[in-house]
Write a protein that holds these residues in place. Structure first.
Motif, PDB file in Angstrom:
ATOM      1  N   GLN A 142     -25.853 122.206  16.587  1.00 26.90           N
ATOM      2  CA  GLN A 142     -24.933 121.150  17.002  1.00 26.90           C
ATOM      3  C   GLN A 142     -25.688 119.876  17.366  1.00 26.90           C
ATOM      4  O   GLN A 142     -25.241 118.762  17.063  1.00 26.90           O
ATOM      5  CB  GLN A 142     -24.102 121.620  18.193  1.00 26.90           C
ATOM      6  N   THR A 143     -26.839 120.041  17.998  1.00 30.50           N
ATOM      7  CA  THR A 143     -27.626 118.880  18.416  1.00 30.50           C
ATOM      8  C   THR A 143     -28.150 118.114  17.214  1.00 30.50           C
ATOM      9  O   THR A 143     -28.173 116.876  17.223  1.00 30.50           O
ATOM     10  CB  THR A 143     -28.792 119.316  19.313  1.00 30.50           C
ATOM     11  N   ILE A 144     -28.562 118.824  16.163  1.00 30.62           N
ATOM     12  CA  ILE A 144     -29.063 118.125  14.972  1.00 30.62           C
ATOM     13  C   ILE A 144     -27.932 117.366  14.283  1.00 30.62           C
ATOM     14  O   ILE A 144     -28.131 116.259  13.760  1.00 30.62           O
ATOM     15  CB  ILE A 144     -29.762 119.098  14.002  1.00 30.62           C
ATOM     16  N   THR A 145     -26.719 117.915  14.299  1.00 29.93           N
ATOM     17  CA  THR A 145     -25.570 117.192  13.748  1.00 29.93           C
ATOM     18  C   THR A 145     -25.277 115.954  14.579  1.00 29.93           C
ATOM     19  O   THR A 145     -25.057 114.859  14.033  1.00 29.93           O
ATOM     20  CB  THR A 145     -24.325 118.095  13.709  1.00 29.93           C
ATOM     21  N   ILE A 198     -30.736 114.710  24.501  1.00 29.11           N
ATOM     22  CA  ILE A 198     -31.384 115.821  23.798  1.00 29.11           C
ATOM     23  C   ILE A 198     -32.548 116.405  24.581  1.00 29.11           C
ATOM     24  O   ILE A 198     -32.722 117.636  24.618  1.00 29.11           O
ATOM     25  CB  ILE A 198     -31.860 115.355  22.402  1.00 29.11           C
ATOM     26  N   TYR A 199     -33.334 115.558  25.244  1.00 30.72           N
ATOM     27  CA  TYR A 199     -34.608 116.031  25.794  1.00 30.72           C
ATOM     28  C   TYR A 199     -34.648 116.088  27.319  1.00 30.72           C
ATOM     29  O   TYR A 199     -35.725 116.214  27.894  1.00 30.72           O
ATOM     30  CB  TYR A 199     -35.760 115.156  25.267  1.00 30.72           C
ATOM     31  N   THR A 200     -33.492 115.967  27.982  1.00 31.15           N
ATOM     32  CA  THR A 200     -33.439 116.099  29.434  1.00 31.15           C
ATOM     33  C   THR A 200     -32.836 117.453  29.792  1.00 31.15           C
ATOM     34  O   THR A 200     -31.646 117.692  29.524  1.00 31.15           O
ATOM     35  CB  THR A 200     -32.595 114.973  30.064  1.00 31.15           C
ATOM     36  N   ILE A 212     -34.885 119.474  20.125  1.00 30.23           N
ATOM     37  CA  ILE A 212     -35.175 119.815  18.735  1.00 30.23           C
ATOM     38  C   ILE A 212     -36.486 119.162  18.312  1.00 30.23           C
ATOM     39  O   ILE A 212     -36.952 118.220  18.953  1.00 30.23           O
ATOM     40  CB  ILE A 212     -34.030 119.370  17.799  1.00 30.23           C
ATOM     41  N   GLU A 213     -37.083 119.693  17.272  1.00 32.78           N
ATOM     42  CA  GLU A 213     -38.365 119.198  16.801  1.00 32.78           C
ATOM     43  C   GLU A 213     -38.253 117.707  16.483  1.00 32.78           C
ATOM     44  O   GLU A 213     -37.388 117.287  15.710  1.00 32.78           O
ATOM     45  CB  GLU A 213     -38.798 119.965  15.550  1.00 32.78           C
TER      46      GLU A 213
END
Length: 231
Positions: A142-145, A198-200, A212-213
């Motif tokens: 879902q995050t990549i979308t 995304i990164y917190t 994600i990468e």
């Protein structure tokens, strides 16, 4: 957004679990889309505006050409890029191909469990292990979308929406007569919001997002270039 609607329709009719969450849709609509929309208010008039024929009183601001550009071109392009990013990510990192995802409905966790053993030799013995592992995998998808849609909006949609009469290279952000540096500021603000979501870690729990990468962030931009060249 058209791309968000397609995610819902794929879930209803083709059994693809909704690959962007309702919270993520709200973040796009209420946060990451705001700065780009405001930046378009700072656009200068097009340099050849006075050379255009006068508009008829029968003309509308939203006509069939506008709708075709918004949905048949940009809308479909963003759908293709975001959905391709999702399916590629799920296959590369979790072994779930389209044959596992389409028509899966509520059976995707079981298919995920099977692919973990067949491809990665990982056995999820308890339901808790399966639930935790599957949730991390699906929330990553879902995050990549989510990220792909935002990048498409900032790179493709925003820059092409500035003008419908000239190309991007004729209506540059940095040109003397067409300069709009607010576009760059808006892109930075929206991209920063996306990175924070995304990164917190606390926001990962709140919005069911996952880290994600970072190199995978370049995939949507590459896909935009590839698919736009073919349309």
């Amino acid at each position: 957004c058209f791309d968000e609607l397609i995610s819902v329709l794929l879930s209803i009719f083709l059994g693809v679990p909704q690959n962007i969450s309702s919270f993520q849709m709200l973040i796009i609509s209420l946060f990451t889309d705001v700065a780009p929309s405001l930046s378009l208010m700072m656009e200068k008039e097009e340099v050849d505006l006075l050379k255009q024929p006068p508009k008829s009183k029968k003309d509308h601001l939203v006509d069939w050409k506008f709708l075709l550009h918004a949905y048949a071109y940009m809308g479909i392009l963003i759908v293709i890029v975001s959905q391709t990013s999702f399916f590629l990510y799920m296959f590369i990192f979790y072994g779930l191909g389209p044959q596992h995802i389409f028509l899966s409905f509520d059976q995707l966790p079981n298919r995920y469990n099977q692919t973990q053993f067949e491809r990665f030799n990982v056995t999820l013995r308890t339901s808790e292990e399966l639930t935790t592992s599957y949730n991390n995998a699906f929330y990553s998808g879902q995050t990549i979308t989510f990220a792909s849609i935002i990048i498409c909006q900032l790179v493709a949609n925003l820059l092409t929406t500035r003008t419908h009469l000239r190309s991007f290279f004729q209506q540059t952000i940095w040109g003397k007569k067409t300069r709009n540096l607010f576009i760059i500021l808006a892109q930075f603000v929206s991209f920063l919001i996306m990175i924070i979501i995304i990164y917190t870690p606390p926001l990962n729990s709140l919005f069911n997002s996952r880290s994600i990468e970072f190199y995978f962030r370049f995939l949507p931009m590459a896909l935009i270039y590839i698919f736009s060249r073919r349309t």
